[in-house]
Every structure is written in C-alpha cells, then in structure tokens.
Design a protein around this motif. Structure first.
Motif, short mmCIF file in Angstrom:
data_model
loop_
_atom_site.label_atom_id
_atom_site.label_comp_id
_atom_site.label_asym_id
_atom_site.label_seq_id
_atom_site.Cartn_x
_atom_site.Cartn_y
_atom_site.Cartn_z
N ALA A 341 34.83 43.22 39.03
CA ALA A 341 33.86 42.20 39.40
C ALA A 341 34.56 40.94 39.91
O ALA A 341 34.09 40.28 40.84
CB ALA A 341 32.98 41.85 38.20
N ALA A 342 35.72 40.64 39.31
CA ALA A 342 36.47 39.46 39.77
C ALA A 342 36.95 39.66 41.20
O ALA A 342 36.86 38.74 42.03
CB ALA A 342 37.66 39.20 38.83
N VAL A 343 37.44 40.86 41.52
CA VAL A 343 37.90 41.13 42.89
C VAL A 343 36.73 41.00 43.86
O VAL A 343 36.83 40.33 44.89
CB VAL A 343 38.56 42.54 42.98
N LEU A 344 35.61 41.64 43.52
CA LEU A 344 34.47 41.64 44.46
C LEU A 344 33.92 40.22 44.64
O LEU A 344 33.49 39.86 45.73
CB LEU A 344 33.36 42.56 43.96
N THR A 345 33.94 39.42 43.60
CA THR A 345 33.35 38.09 43.69
C THR A 345 34.33 37.02 44.15
O THR A 345 34.08 36.31 45.13
CB THR A 345 32.78 37.66 42.31
N LEU A 346 35.46 36.92 43.44
CA LEU A 346 36.36 35.79 43.72
C LEU A 346 37.05 35.93 45.08
O LEU A 346 37.41 34.92 45.69
CB LEU A 346 37.37 35.61 42.60
N CYS A 347 37.22 37.17 45.56
CA CYS A 347 37.78 37.33 46.91
C CYS A 347 36.74 36.93 47.95
O CYS A 347 37.06 36.28 48.95
CB CYS A 347 38.25 38.77 47.13
N ALA A 348 35.49 37.33 47.72
CA ALA A 348 34.43 36.95 48.67
C ALA A 348 34.27 35.43 48.71
O ALA A 348 34.10 34.84 49.78
CB ALA A 348 33.11 37.61 48.27
N LEU A 349 34.33 34.80 47.55
CA LEU A 349 34.18 33.34 47.50
C LEU A 349 35.37 32.65 48.17
O LEU A 349 35.22 31.62 48.83
CB LEU A 349 34.03 32.85 46.06
N ALA A 684 42.29 39.42 41.78
CA ALA A 684 41.67 38.51 42.73
C ALA A 684 42.63 37.39 43.12
O ALA A 684 42.74 37.02 44.29
CB ALA A 684 40.39 37.93 42.13
N ALA A 685 43.35 36.84 42.13
CA ALA A 685 44.24 35.71 42.43
C ALA A 685 45.34 36.14 43.40
O ALA A 685 45.68 35.42 44.35
CB ALA A 685 44.85 35.16 41.14
N ILE A 686 45.90 37.33 43.17
CA ILE A 686 46.99 37.80 44.05
C ILE A 686 46.44 38.15 45.43
O ILE A 686 47.04 37.79 46.46
CB ILE A 686 47.72 39.00 43.40
N SER A 687 45.30 38.81 45.49
CA SER A 687 44.70 39.13 46.78
C SER A 687 44.40 37.84 47.56
O SER A 687 44.65 37.76 48.78
CB SER A 687 43.41 39.93 46.58
N ASN A 688 43.90 36.84 46.88
CA ASN A 688 43.62 35.56 47.54
C ASN A 688 44.90 34.87 48.02
O ASN A 688 44.92 34.24 49.08
CB ASN A 688 42.85 34.63 46.59
N VAL A 698 43.38 41.49 52.94
CA VAL A 698 43.64 42.92 52.70
C VAL A 698 42.50 43.36 51.79
O VAL A 698 42.43 42.92 50.64
CB VAL A 698 45.00 43.14 52.03
N PRO A 699 41.59 44.21 52.28
CA PRO A 699 40.31 44.37 51.58
C PRO A 699 40.39 44.95 50.17
O PRO A 699 39.67 44.51 49.29
CB PRO A 699 39.51 45.30 52.50
N THR A 700 41.21 45.97 49.97
CA THR A 700 41.16 46.65 48.67
C THR A 700 42.51 46.65 47.98
O THR A 700 43.56 46.65 48.61
CB THR A 700 40.70 48.12 48.83
#
Ligand code: FES
Ligand code: FES
Lengths: 715, 213
Positions: A341-349, A684-688, A698-700
């Motif tokens: 949920a953090a990935v789906l939300t915090l990356c979108a935000l 999420a933090a690393i993806s961001n 990088v989407p996933t």
C-alpha cells in the motif's frame, strides 16, 4: 496526575527502561549454543522427507509407495494426497517418509512413483486481462467516497496518473519451517517446532490428531526467523506427528528443504495498481482513484489499505481485484499489505508532488491532517526530523535535476503506520527465598528482544539488575501468552510482566514490612534493596529480604489486558532514502537511509533500534532484489534457492541514521509494538529517491537494473 | 550488489541446474572414476585425486578431527561435513540454510580457511583440522568476536550468527587492520534475513580493534 499502581515509572525513576541494553540471549546465540528446532537431536531419531508435486496444477492419477516401503532403513511411508486428488500449486505435499538417515529418506522419496494428469494453470498475475480471460479473477470490490468524478473534473486541480506495483516475494526464513515430533507412550505428543505461537500449538495438533490438548507439549526455545509465516502447524507438521506414530512413537525430524521453504512456506501477496490523484495547486489533496489487483496464491490476496496513511482524502474511487494463481499461498508477511500500500500510494503522491513542483516533504506535511486521529502531529514531527537528519535541504533537488552525469543522486521520502497493541499474555513471576527471580510464560523470542524486555521490566520493578532475572519462555506448559504477530508481543509481555512483578514485589513488601517496622506501602525496591521510602538507610538487601520468606516461594500471575493503561496502539514513522543511480548500468546504490520512528514507551533502546535497522535492511532487499519468479511455460518457480532468490548482503547496506521518538508525549502512550512499522516505507522511499535521481519513475519493485534502463529509455 | 565471496573458492558448489547433493554425488563419482571434467564444468573444482580408491555407496569409516578432538564415524560417502557434524556428532552450532554454498550459515574453519561445510564431503575433510563455532570458546569464555557481536547487537533471530562469527574470525585471523570495504568482502558470502548487517559491520570493526590492542 492520577496514578495507578501498575503504571510505568516516571522517566526520572527509570534505571533500565529506555536504556540501551544488550540482548540477554546474545551469548547463547553468538556462541552457537542456542538450540533451534533444526538442532534438536533425539535418541534414535528418524528423518522425515516430503515428496512434492512438480506441477502447478494436476490430478494425481496413481501413486505407488511399495518400493519406498521396502527400502532398508525406511520406518514409515505415508500418502498425503493420493489418487484422485487435485493439486493446485507446485510443491504441494504428495507423500512423506521417515527413515534412519536423511540420505535413506531421500532415496525412499525417489522410489515413490506418482502419475499426474496435468491441468491448465496460471502462475503470473501482472497481466490482469489475461487472468480475467482465463477466469482467474474474483468479482472486484468497489468503494466510492465523496464525488471523485467531480473532483477530478475541476479545472483548478493538478492530476497525476501512473502505474505502480510490488511483486510476490517470499519470507525465506533462514531456519526453514519444521518440527521434531515424538510420542511419550501412546498418547503424549512432544513437539519441538519453529513457531511464532508456542502457546497455540497444542490445540492445533490436538484438533487434528484427536488428542486432548493437555497431552501435547510444544517447545521453541529459539526460532530462526518467522516474519509472519510460522503460526500454523501446517500439513507437514501433522504428517510428521503421524510418521512418529507409525514408527512406534519415535522422534522424527522433518524440516523443509530450502526449495520447499520458498515454494510453499509463505509469500507476501503482490499488488499492482493504476492510480490517479489530484491536488489543488497549493498541494491540498482532493481526489484519489485506484484500480488495484494482486495475488496471494489460489485464495487470492489481502486488499492493501488504499490510499495509505492519508486515508481522509475527501473524494475516492477504489477498485480491487483478487487474482487466483496456481502458486504457493500467501501468509502474513511483516506488516501485512502495508508495504504494498505504501508503494502504491506514496509513489503516486510523489509523482503528483513532482508535477506540482513541490518538495515532497512539504507536500506530505501539508496533507498530514488526512491521516487518522492523533497521527498528524506525529508525522509532522517525524518528517521534520528526517528532513533535518538527512540534510534534505542540502541534498534534495527537484525531480530530474540530478545533473547530466553518468551517476545521478536523489532523495525520496515515505511515511507509514501500524497498530501494535499488546496481545493477551499471562506470566508467572517467582521470587525464591534464596533471592532468585524467574519470569515464566508461553511466549517466544523471534529475535526481536522479547526475553530482554521481559527481564528489563521485571528488573526495573524489583530494583534488581537485568542479570538477576531468569526468563523462561518457549514452552507451552508455561502460562498462555499470545502468538508473536502484528507487533503485539512487546506490548503484551511487558504489561503482563509489569503487573506480575508489581504484585510479586508487593507480596515481598508485606513479608518484610514487620522487620523494617513500617507498613508495606512505605517500602520501595531499588538498587538491590528493599528500603523505607525517604530513609534508604533503613533497608534489607534483596537476599536478606527474600530470606524472610522462609520456605515460601512468591508466585504472582501477571495478565494483559489488566488494570492501568500500560500500552496503546497506532504509530507513525517516516523514512528518507538517498540513492545513486548508474545510468549506464542501471545499478542502484543506496547511500543512506534515515528513519524517525515512534513506538510509545521504549523498553530497550538497543533492540528497538535494531528492529529499525533490520527492517530497513529487509526493505532494501525487497526494494532492489526480491521477487518470486514463476515460469509461464512450466508453472514452476524458477528461483527456489538463495542464489537466485536474492537477498541483500552486507555490501548492499548503506549508512543509517535511526531516530527513535521519545519524550513525555510518547511515554504517555505506553508500550506499542515496533516489528512491523519500519519495514513498510523503504520500498516507496527508495523508489521515490530513484525517480528523483533519474527524473522518471521505475514503476514496479524490485528496482532491478533492467527496469531502470527501460525507464530511462522511455523518458 | 552481491559480492559473493572469495572465501575458499574451492569449496563453493551449486549452480541453478544441479542440486548441491546431486553435484556432490557427481563429484565423488568423479573422484573415483576420473570423470570430473564432464560434470564439474559449472562449479568450482573438488579436490584432485584421480588415483583415489572407489568408496561407497555403503557406509565407510571416516575419521574427523573437530575442535581438536578425533571422532571415528561410519558415514555414506555422500554425507557432507555439515550433516556429519550436525546429525552424527550433535554439533549443531553450524546451520544448514541453503545447503548449496550460497549463504554461509554452515561456515567452518578447515585448515585455517573459512569454508562452506555444506559443500564439502565429510570424507574430503579427513585428516584436516576442522574448527566449528563450538571450538572458539576458550575455558567457557566468549571469544572477542562473539563479545563484539553481543555489544553491537549483530544478531536478531541468531540463525545466521554462528556463520558470521566464523567468517569474521577467519577474516580477523588473516588481518587485523580492517576497512569497512574489507569487512564487506570478508562477510559478503554470508546472508542474514533479519537484517543485522549494520551491527555486523560495527562488530567486525570493533573486534579488529580489540584484538589489535
Ligand atoms: S548452508 Fe552452506 S552455504 Fe548455505
Ligand atoms: S539474525 Fe536472523 S538471519 Fe541473521
């Protein structure tokens, strides 16, 4: 301030609680003396092995165990799923054997002949349309709040749309699942089992085997990892007990092989989503829309809580589709559904903040009012803290402005939440006339420091050093204490230990009060003495005081829940990742991870910090490396081992700054669990941070070099 | 990324295609028939001894010198050093985790070198000096490496810990001046699931400092 007799001592009176104290089982572990289930050797013990289905979906058409039975050294052979049984995932149990050695048991497994009729299967779910067309999806759940259509149509809002996801990963406990079972006579079963719930094991075996639960004893002194996957006795546990029975009651050790551990002993469900979010130009979030799906095996998956943390976004439209795949089933994985949920939300935000050209920390801070109840303030404090500790202002730059060199650096942020209220727990606190003290309970220490916090709480309450407390856990014969899951243990055992220790101490006060010539309520236990409050010269040493008990041992039972509020629920947490990305190779290096974490009153600062370090390291692992790879053609898992199911090693580990939130406003909340929360944000933090560095998402997860290069190419 | 490890390369076995056990079986066959080249291409080499006598498949006498003590066992030639110690000698400090030379949980020190004992046959260890975690305590006292692990909380569940203690001990026997990079390389062949690497790094550096002093 009203006080209650079990209340935690005030900060000024704490000698041990909150200090950094080394775990009390450290010497046993680092010297190799700690005995895990895998290490149990019993006289005449047999070894069990399991034959597993090599197909993702099949029907057993015939099975022949005669050759296996006739092999010298084989003591028992059992068919688990025989003729006519439909097998729904690769690696499911077909038959098992017990033999005098592991080698003979393996030979016996090879001699079992099974024929299968192979059936159609689906093992990959990222392509939702394909899953739908093959009938592998459930009816979607749909939720709406406010008027999302209208909110998105407002010409004054900024909208960001994107695709995000996290694949299925496994628990990959270093100690595989398994147990040693042994009968005492015909109807007493003793089980050494690698479990997160010692007290719950007898009942589970009793139900299946038709024994009274009183006739089953479960033991787990040490466990080599669980992470949510070790609550059940599992079919292999039951079959192990049956093999023991068939072999005349002998001990049988059956630990899963590494490939089985990765195929069938637990996964974290995947989650993918198309997300659309809208905010006003000043950054105020107004609308959320998500179409999400994922799999947790045949039974589908748990629904990730979306939008994560900022659940008060006024207009929402959410759709979730569970995909059923022919793969080993999901189990609770540290903070179930939250990291996804953090990935789906915090990356979108984060993508929306980039579009708004806002600093993501400012953007999140602007919206923390959308978080549940009391957490808004906590997030503001924690976001400010990670900004300060990471030198955010110095290192952060607007997305994509990380320069034009080959190596680009970026920063990313995420926030998370968890409950963590203490579970049901009972313990016995014993004070012996010779002065020795023991706390006994049917709990378990997963490596989180459970033994140590129990010792600290008892020692603090009795005015003794930590070494004076013997903690005995890991056996179902001790008082019932809940399973260790969902960060519930520290709250449960610290509260039961506190209550039991206060009562035991008061009994001791009553016994020695006459000798000190004051009423019991004038006494205190401190610095290894029982002494008169305000007159420390009037005292007895702990040993002298206990000697007054004569032959009578004090035994007090502590319970949770119970009187006085000793814990609560609901924590926040913020993390910043600092990465460098090699734009030629696609390789990501995490330079630093910075965390601010609250968990109410901290009992042991050292093991608390270790939880946060460990969780962030697990997070780096799933952000960069971990993925269960299933083969579309054969339906089998391609990486059921540790060379291709990649975990982070020491060279992947960055510098860390961990800040535990402390102070009266956190102490007041009592003890709250910590195992889950810090593992949620790293993905999420690393993806961001990567998006910040290279200017494109990088989407996933996992953020492997090939995906980084593909994203760069598309940009 | 994964710095898999310049331990004792000769003892590292396992690739995706063959299981460790199958490989070792192939290797012991090769020892007796000289067919090594056909089988072993993908994996680092087992010991060369083309003239060795055929042993097995039944049990054979094996003498192992473990922590200074000599043990005479009857083992099938396919039994690994790790399994022989764990199953036949009840010496269980070394753990079986991947069972194919990836994780380091089974690390022992054989003739002064850290090896993956899951990837060495017991019969290959005959005549060699085998040290396990049980052999590092002197008169019931923790070794300096163990103490550094405790002080720096380089352990959670502890299942990987003996392997890391052995790897760190072997590393420190080689050199006392350790840079963080050398720690990464020296401990890079071991895996911890609980994520104790931060404490491990501090522990190795501190042990180095203390042992120099
Ligand atoms: S068990 Fe030997 S390296 Fe993993
Ligand atoms: S401490 Fe659990 S695997 Fe390392």
């Amino acid at each position: 301030m009203a006080t209650c007799k079990y209340d935690w001592p005030e900060a000024a009176e704490r000698h041990l609680i909150g200090k950094p104290i080394s775990r009390i089982d450290g010497p046993a572990k680092s010297s190799g003396r700690a005995k895990y289930t895998y290490d149990i050797n019993r006289p005449g013990m047999l070894f069990g092995k399991v034959l597993r289905c090599p197909h993702a979906h099949a029907k057993v058409t015939s099975i022949d165990i005669s050759e296996a039975k006739n092999l010298p050294g084989v003591k028992a052979v059992r068919v688990i799923q025989g003729e006519g049984k439909e097998i729904l995932w690769g690696g499911d149990e077909i038959a098992c054997v017990a033999a005098v050695s592991e080698e003979v048991a393996e030979d016996a497994i090879r001699r079992i002949k099974v024929q299968y009729e192979e059936l159609p299967f689906l093992v990959n779910e990222e392509d939702l349309e394909r899953a739908q067309s093959q009938g592998h999806t459930r009816a979607p759940s749909v939720q709406t709040k406010g008027d999302p259509d209208k909110a998105f149509a407002d010409p004054d809002v900024v909208i960001s749309e994107g695709y995000y996801g996290a694949p299925v990963i496994t628990h990959c406990c270093l100690e595989t699942h398994g147990q040693v079972t042994e009968y005492d006579g015909s109807d007493h079963l003793r089980v050494w089992i690698s479990t997160q719930g010692v007290s719950t094991i007898p009942q589970q075996f009793a139900e299946v085997l038709g024994l009274p639960a009183t006739h089953v004893e479960a033991i787990c002194d040490y466990i080599g990892g669980g992470f949510g996957s070790k609550f059940q006795i599992d079919r292999w546990g039951v079959e192990c007990a049956r093999l023991s029975k068939d072999a005349g009651g002998k001990a049988v050790k059956l630990m899963l092989e590494r490939d089985a551990e990765l195929k069938v002993a637990g996964t974290r469900p995947s989650a993918f989503a198309k997300v659309k979010v809208a905010a006003k130009k000043d950054g105020t979030l107004v609308a959320w829309q998500s179409e999400a799906w994922g799999t947790g095996g045949v039974a589908g998956a748990g629904v990730p809580p979306l939008p994560y943390v900022l659940e008060g976004i006024p207009n929402q439209s959410k759709k979730y589709t569970a995909v059923s795949t022919n793969t080993g089933g999901a189990r609770a994985w540290r903070a179930p559904n939250h990291p996804q949920a953090a990935v789906l939300t915090l990356c979108a935000l984060d993508d929306l903040a980039a579009k708004l050209e806002m600093d993501p920390i400012e953007f999140l801070t602007k919206n923390t009012g959308l978080a549940p109840e009391h957490l808004g303030e906590t997030y503001n404090d924690e976001l400010a803290k990670v900004a300060e500790l990471s030198e955010w202002k110095k290192y952060w730059h607007p997305r994509g402005r990380g320069g034009s060199g080959r190596i680009r650096r970026g920063l990313g942020v995420s926030i998370h939440t968890w409950g963590g209220r203490g579970h049901n727990s009972n313990c016995d606190v014993l004070i012996q006339p010779d002065g020795s003290v023991e706390v006994r309970l049917g709990s378990q220490d997963l490596g989180t420091g459970t033994r140590t916090v129990i010792a600290i709480v008892a020692a603090e309450t009795l005015g003794l050093p930590v070494e004076a407390i013997k903690v005995t856990l890991g056996d179902s014969r001790y008082p019932y204490s809940g399973a260790s899951g969902g960060s519930t243990t520290v709250g449960g055992v610290s509260a039961s230990t506190r209550r039991g220790s206060v009562d035991a101490r008061d009994q001791l006060f009553a016994a020695v009060a006459p000798a000190l010539g004051v009423p019991p309520d004038q006494l205190e236990a401190a610095a290894g003495h029982i002494r008169v409050k305000g007159n420390p010269a009037k005292s007895l040493s702990w040993k002298q005081a206990c000697a007054r008990l004569g032959t009578k041992t004090i035994q007090a039972t502590g319970k949770n829940p119970g009187p006085c509020e000793l814990g609560s629920s609901g924590v926040g947490g913020a993390q910043v990742a600092d990465v460098s990305v090699d734009t030629e190779t696609g390789r990501i290096k995490v330079n630093r991870m910075i965390a601010a974490q609250d968990c109410g009153l901290i009992i042991d600062m050292k093991t608390a910090e270790s939880q946060v370090y460990g969780a962030m390291i697990m997070g780096i692992s799933y952000a960069l490396f971990e993925e269960r790879v299933m083969d579309d053609q054969t339906g089998i898992m391609l990486n059921p081992n540790m060379e291709f199911y990649k975990l982070a090693t020491i060279g992947d580990i960055p510098e860390f700054i961990v800040h535990m939130m402390t102070g009266p406003q956190y102490d007041r909340r009592g003890v709250i669990g910590l195992g889950e929360p810090p593992v949620i944000s790293p993905g999420a933090a690393i993806s961001n941070a990567v998006a910040n560095a290279i200017g494109v998402r990088v989407p996933t997860l996992p953020l492997t070099p090939d995906k980084v290069l593909a994203a760069l190419e598309k940009a | 990324m994964r710095g898999k490890k310049p331990k004792d390369a000769a003892q590292k076995g396992g690739n995706g295609a063959v299981t460790r056990r199958d490989f070792l079986r192939g290797a012991s066959l090769a020892v007796s028939t000289g067919l090594l080249a056909a089988d072993g291409a993908a994996v680092a080499s087992p010991p060369e001894s083309s003239a060795a006598a055929v042993v097995g498949p039944g049990k054979v006498p094996v003498t192992l010198r473990v922590n200074g003590q000599v043990h005479r066992l009857e083992l099938e030639p396919r039994v690994t050093l790790l399994d022989a110690l764990r199953n036949d000698l009840d010496t269980t400090g070394s753990k079986r985790v991947c069972d194919r030379g990836t994780c380091g949980a089974c690390t022992m020190i054989v003739d002064g070198k850290a090896v993956y004992s899951c990837s060495l046959l017991a019969i290959e260890a005959e005549g060699r000096n085998i040290t396990t975690i049980e052999g590092l305590m002197k008169d019931g006292r923790l070794s300096p490496v163990m103490q550094a692990f405790i002080d720096n909380d380089a352990q959670q569940c502890g299942f990987c810990t003996p392997g890391f203690v052995m790897a760190a001990t072997a590393l420190l026997a080689e050199r006392r001046h350790l840079t963080p990079e050398e720690v990464n390389r020296g401990l890079g062949g071991n895996i911890c699931r609980c994520g104790t690497y931060h404490g491990l790094r501090l522990a190795a550096l501190e042990a180095a400092k203390r042992m120099k002093a």
